[in-house]
Structure formats: structure tokens, C-alpha cells
Design a protein around this motif. Structure first.
Motif, PDB file in Angstrom:
ATOM      1  N   GLU A  77      -1.318  -0.641   0.764  1.00 36.54           N
ATOM      2  CA  GLU A  77      -2.555   0.131   0.902  1.00 36.54           C
ATOM      3  C   GLU A  77      -3.777  -0.767   0.717  1.00 36.54           C
ATOM      4  OE1 GLU A  77      -2.330   3.276  -1.918  1.00 36.54           O
ATOM      5  OE2 GLU A  77      -0.665   4.295  -0.911  1.00 36.54           O
ATOM      6  N   ASN A  80      -4.317  -2.807   3.817  1.00 39.57           N
ATOM      7  CA  ASN A  80      -4.865  -1.982   4.900  1.00 39.57           C
ATOM      8  C   ASN A  80      -6.340  -1.661   4.671  1.00 39.57           C
ATOM      9  OD1 ASN A  80      -2.520  -1.836   6.441  1.00 39.57           O
ATOM     10  ND2 ASN A  80      -1.746  -0.055   5.335  1.00 39.57           N
ATOM     11  N   GLU A  81      -6.699  -1.395   3.407  1.00 37.86           N
ATOM     12  CA  GLU A  81      -8.093  -1.083   3.112  1.00 37.86           C
ATOM     13  C   GLU A  81      -8.990  -2.301   3.341  1.00 37.86           C
ATOM     14  OE1 GLU A  81      -8.122   0.469  -0.799  1.00 37.86           O
ATOM     15  OE2 GLU A  81      -7.014   2.292  -0.273  1.00 37.86           O
ATOM     16  N   ALA A  84      -9.413  -2.797   6.989  1.00 38.45           N
ATOM     17  CA  ALA A  84     -10.324  -1.809   7.571  1.00 38.45           C
ATOM     18  C   ALA A  84     -11.770  -2.290   7.519  1.00 38.45           C
ATOM     19  CB  ALA A  84     -10.196  -0.484   6.843  1.00 38.45           C
ATOM     20  N   LEU A 117      -7.257  14.671  10.630  1.00 36.03           N
ATOM     21  CA  LEU A 117      -7.097  13.206  10.620  1.00 36.03           C
ATOM     22  C   LEU A 117      -7.379  12.651  12.011  1.00 36.03           C
ATOM     23  CD1 LEU A 117      -3.812  13.096   8.508  1.00 36.03           C
ATOM     24  CD2 LEU A 117      -6.098  12.554   7.694  1.00 36.03           C
ATOM     25  N   ASP A 119      -8.684  10.000  13.066  1.00 35.38           N
ATOM     26  CA  ASP A 119      -8.498   8.567  13.271  1.00 35.38           C
ATOM     27  C   ASP A 119      -7.031   8.146  13.252  1.00 35.38           C
ATOM     28  OD1 ASP A 119     -11.231   8.140  13.476  1.00 35.38           O
ATOM     29  OD2 ASP A 119     -11.459   7.939  11.307  1.00 35.38           O
ATOM     30  N   LEU A 120      -6.128   9.118  13.104  1.00 37.63           N
ATOM     31  CA  LEU A 120      -4.693   8.872  13.166  1.00 37.63           C
ATOM     32  C   LEU A 120      -4.103   9.628  14.350  1.00 37.63           C
ATOM     33  CD1 LEU A 120      -3.361   9.217   9.485  1.00 37.63           C
ATOM     34  CD2 LEU A 120      -3.384   7.153  10.878  1.00 37.63           C
ATOM     35  N   ARG A 279      -3.776   2.813   6.270  1.00 34.79           N
ATOM     36  CA  ARG A 279      -5.087   2.785   5.614  1.00 34.79           C
ATOM     37  C   ARG A 279      -5.449   4.175   5.094  1.00 34.79           C
ATOM     38  NH1 ARG A 279      -6.191  -0.486  10.160  1.00 34.79           N
ATOM     39  NH2 ARG A 279      -7.146   1.258  11.262  1.00 34.79           N
ATOM     40  N   GLN A 280      -5.037   5.198   5.830  1.00 36.36           N
ATOM     41  CA  GLN A 280      -5.323   6.578   5.423  1.00 36.36           C
ATOM     42  C   GLN A 280      -4.095   7.220   4.778  1.00 36.36           C
ATOM     43  OE1 GLN A 280      -8.004   8.925   8.111  1.00 36.36           O
ATOM     44  NE2 GLN A 280      -7.466   7.331   9.586  1.00 36.36           N
ATOM     45  N   GLU A 281      -3.379   6.437   3.992  1.00 31.39           N
ATOM     46  CA  GLU A 281      -2.146   6.930   3.372  1.00 31.39           C
ATOM     47  C   GLU A 281      -2.393   8.165   2.509  1.00 31.39           C
ATOM     48  OE1 GLU A 281       2.136   6.285   2.567  1.00 31.39           O
ATOM     49  OE2 GLU A 281       0.716   5.747   4.133  1.00 31.39           O
ATOM     50  N   GLU A 283      -4.780  10.349   2.661  1.00 32.38           N
ATOM     51  CA  GLU A 283      -5.113  11.508   3.502  1.00 32.38           C
ATOM     52  C   GLU A 283      -3.868  12.057   4.194  1.00 32.38           C
ATOM     53  OE1 GLU A 283      -8.768   9.028   3.008  1.00 32.38           O
ATOM     54  OE2 GLU A 283      -6.656   8.651   3.450  1.00 32.38           O
TER      55      GLU A 283
END
Length: 314
Positions: A77, A80-81, A84, A117, A119-120, A279-281, A283
Motif C-alpha cells: 500500500e 502504491n501511495e 500515486a 470507485l 478510478d478503479l 492504491r485504493q485498497e 476504499e
């Protein structure tokens, strides 16, 4: 202790065998064994018991396994952050669902996912639990909601809900409305899936405690065929509410709770062995929690027993 040691320890626990784990990790058995020994020496505790059948995890090993999964997920995570910040790209997740879950929340989930979501992107795969387990271990799906999974499977294994199974009959069957004794249900002409299916196994486990034989008249992989057999009065079945929900509500078949004992199953969220956190884990896991909430609200015999988002920390 380094991350490579931790990763290889987790994979060894999941494989249950040093030889098999070495093959999966593409390293020699000797090198893997040395890594695990060094890890035990560094931590000052025995993590694994080696025997002729493979390995068994000690109490200390169980703790490191649980914490290790969270540590590696947190590292992913963080990566990924940080990535981003350099310019986020659109991420994709493949989610596996069983047929009974798909019938109750599948379409709504697709709509809600796009709204919550944006962006996913998501792909849904519908398969029975034992098929989802197999393709999950081959990394063909990222996450799966499936039932009664053995410990040590996947990079993530969170129990989320428990559901009581139902005994289904035709309306004109000899069974009166209301609860049915387990011994009477398994003596009827059952239509069940194969011995790889978790319901088949749950029924046989319960029957073995008496012990009593299970009368399976039809070994059927197709839910539609089971529905037809039951509706025509040619068979009975033991199923989750979601498999026959519309038929039960319309009065096409009769549903009975099972007693002495009740037969239950547990829903797990499972991650593929080599899956990297998104990155959006957070969420995504929050969305899955809400999806399970909806599932349970539509399943009269189910209850929440755990959460995804609250169990993410190591």
C-alpha cells in the motif's frame, strides 16, 4: 528479518511443504530451508515443525504468519501511495463471486462500484467456491468471496459472514411446512453438487457424527438442473437462500430450516497468493464490506461476523 524472508515464510506456510514452496518460489529447497532456519535464529523462536508429511506451524509461526500478511500488504500500500504521487493510473481488480452471491448482489455491485470507485475498474467472475479457490491460487482472480476455505490459503483470509443452509422441497412433498430434522433431510432423495463442493462436505461431516448415510440420488453441478428436479418433486436439496431466493419468495418451492444439527457455512474474503494491494485498497475493502452488508440483508438466515476494513492492520 527482511521482507524476502517474511514473504518466503508466508508462502511456505501456505504450501504446507518446503519442497512445494520452493517450486512455487522458484528457488532451491536447500536455499529456502536455510532462509527459514536463519529467520528462526534471528527471531529466537521455532516457527515451523518439520516432519515427513511437510511442515506444521507453531504458535509463534501462526502469529508471524498473521502479522506478516498485514506487514507485506502495508508495504504494498505504501509503494502504491508513493507511486500515486508521481501520477496515478487507472487500476483494475478481478473479483470472484459464487452463484448464490451473484444472484443476490451481482448486478447492484457493478453499478455501485462504478459510482463509488470511479478510478478503479472491476471484472466479476462467477464460479462455485471450489473453482474460485483453484483459480485464485493461480492468480487468475485478485480477490474472491467464497465459502468454507481452509486456513493458510491465499494472501488474505477474512471471515465476514455466517449463513444457515436450507432444506428445499417441492410444495407437494411429504414434508410439512416448518423445520426439518437433519436425519430426515439426508434420508430424502437429495440432489447435491460433487464432493468438492463445500455444501456436500458440510452435509457429510454432520452426518458422520451420528453416523448416518447421506442419500444422494442426483450428483449435479448445475443449479438450474437441481431447481428443475426439486420443482418436479423428483429430488430435494440443501442449499443457501441465495440459490433459491426467487423460487422461495414466489412460492414455487418450499424452504425448511434444518435442525439437530443446523448446517452452516462461513463466507470469506480471500486474496490471491501474489496479489499486490491497490492504491485504493482501503476504499475497495470498504466497498466489499458494504456489498456483504447488502448480501446479508437479503439473506434471512445470514449474519455478519467480521469486517474487511477493520482487519487490515497487521
Amino acid at each position: 528479518m527482511n521482507l524476502k524472508q517474511l514473504h518466503n515464510f508466508i508462502r511456505s506456510v501456505e504450501a504446507g511443504n518446503i519442497t512445494k514452496a520452493a517450486e512455487l518460489l522458484n528457488i532451491s529447497q536447500t536455499a529456502l530451508g536455510l532462509q527459514l532456519r536463519n529467520l528462526e535464529m534471528t527471531l529466537g523462536v521455532e516457527l515451523l515443525v518439520r516432519h515427513s508429511r511437510g511442515i506444521t506451524v507453531t504458535k509463534a509461526g501462526e502469529l508471524l504468519y498473521r502479522r506478516g500478511i498485514g506487514i507485506l500488504r502495508l508495504v504494498d500500500e505504501t509503494k502504491n501511495e508513493l507511486a500515486a504521487l508521481a501520477g496515478p493510473g487507472r487500476e483494475h481488480v478481478v473479483l470472484g463471486l459464487t452463484p448464490s452471491i451473484m444472484r443476490l448482489v451481482g448486478a447492484d455491485s457493478m453499478v455501485n462500484f462504478k459510482a463509488e470507485l470511479p478510478d478503479l475498474s472491476i471484472s466479476l467472475v462467477e464460479q462455485m467456491s471450489f473453482v474460485l479457490r483453484d483459480i485464485l491460487m493461480r492468480d487468475e482472480v485478485d480477490l474472491a468471496l467464497l465459502y468454507d476455505l481452509a486456513e493458510g490459503t491465499g494472501s488474505l483470509r477474512l471471515p465476514l459472514a455466517e449463513e444457515r443452509l436450507l432444506f428445499i422441497t417441492a410444495n407437494d412433498s411429504s414434508f410439512p411446512s416448518g423445520p426439518v430434522q437433519f436425519k430426515d433431510a439426508i434420508a430424502s432423495s437429495l440432489a447435491l453438487a460433487s464432493d468438492r463442493d463445500h455444501i456436500w462436505r458440510a452435509v457429510h461431516r454432520a452426518a458422520a457424527t451420528f453416523p448416518l448415510p447421506v442419500n444422494i440420488s442426483f450428483d449435479v453441478q448445475s443449479l438450474d438442473t437441481i431447481k428443475t428436479l426439486v420443482a418436479r418433486g423428483l429430488a430435494t436439496s440443501i442449499v443457501p437462500y441465495g440459490a433459491f431466493g426467487e423460487d422461495i419468495e414466489s412460492g414455487a418451492v418450499q424452504a425448511h430450516t434444518i435442525e439437530a444439527p443446523a448446517i452452516k457455512r462461513t463466507l470469506f474474503l480471500v486474496g490471491s497468493p501474489n496479489r499486490r494491494a491497490l492504491r485504493q485498497e482501503a476504499e475497495l475493502l470498504g466497498f466489499i464490506d458494504r456489498m456483504v452488508d447488502t448480501l446479508v440483508s437479503r439473506s434471512p438466515h445470514a449474519a455478519i461476523i467480521g469486517r474487511c476494513a477493520s482487519d487490515r492492520a497487521p
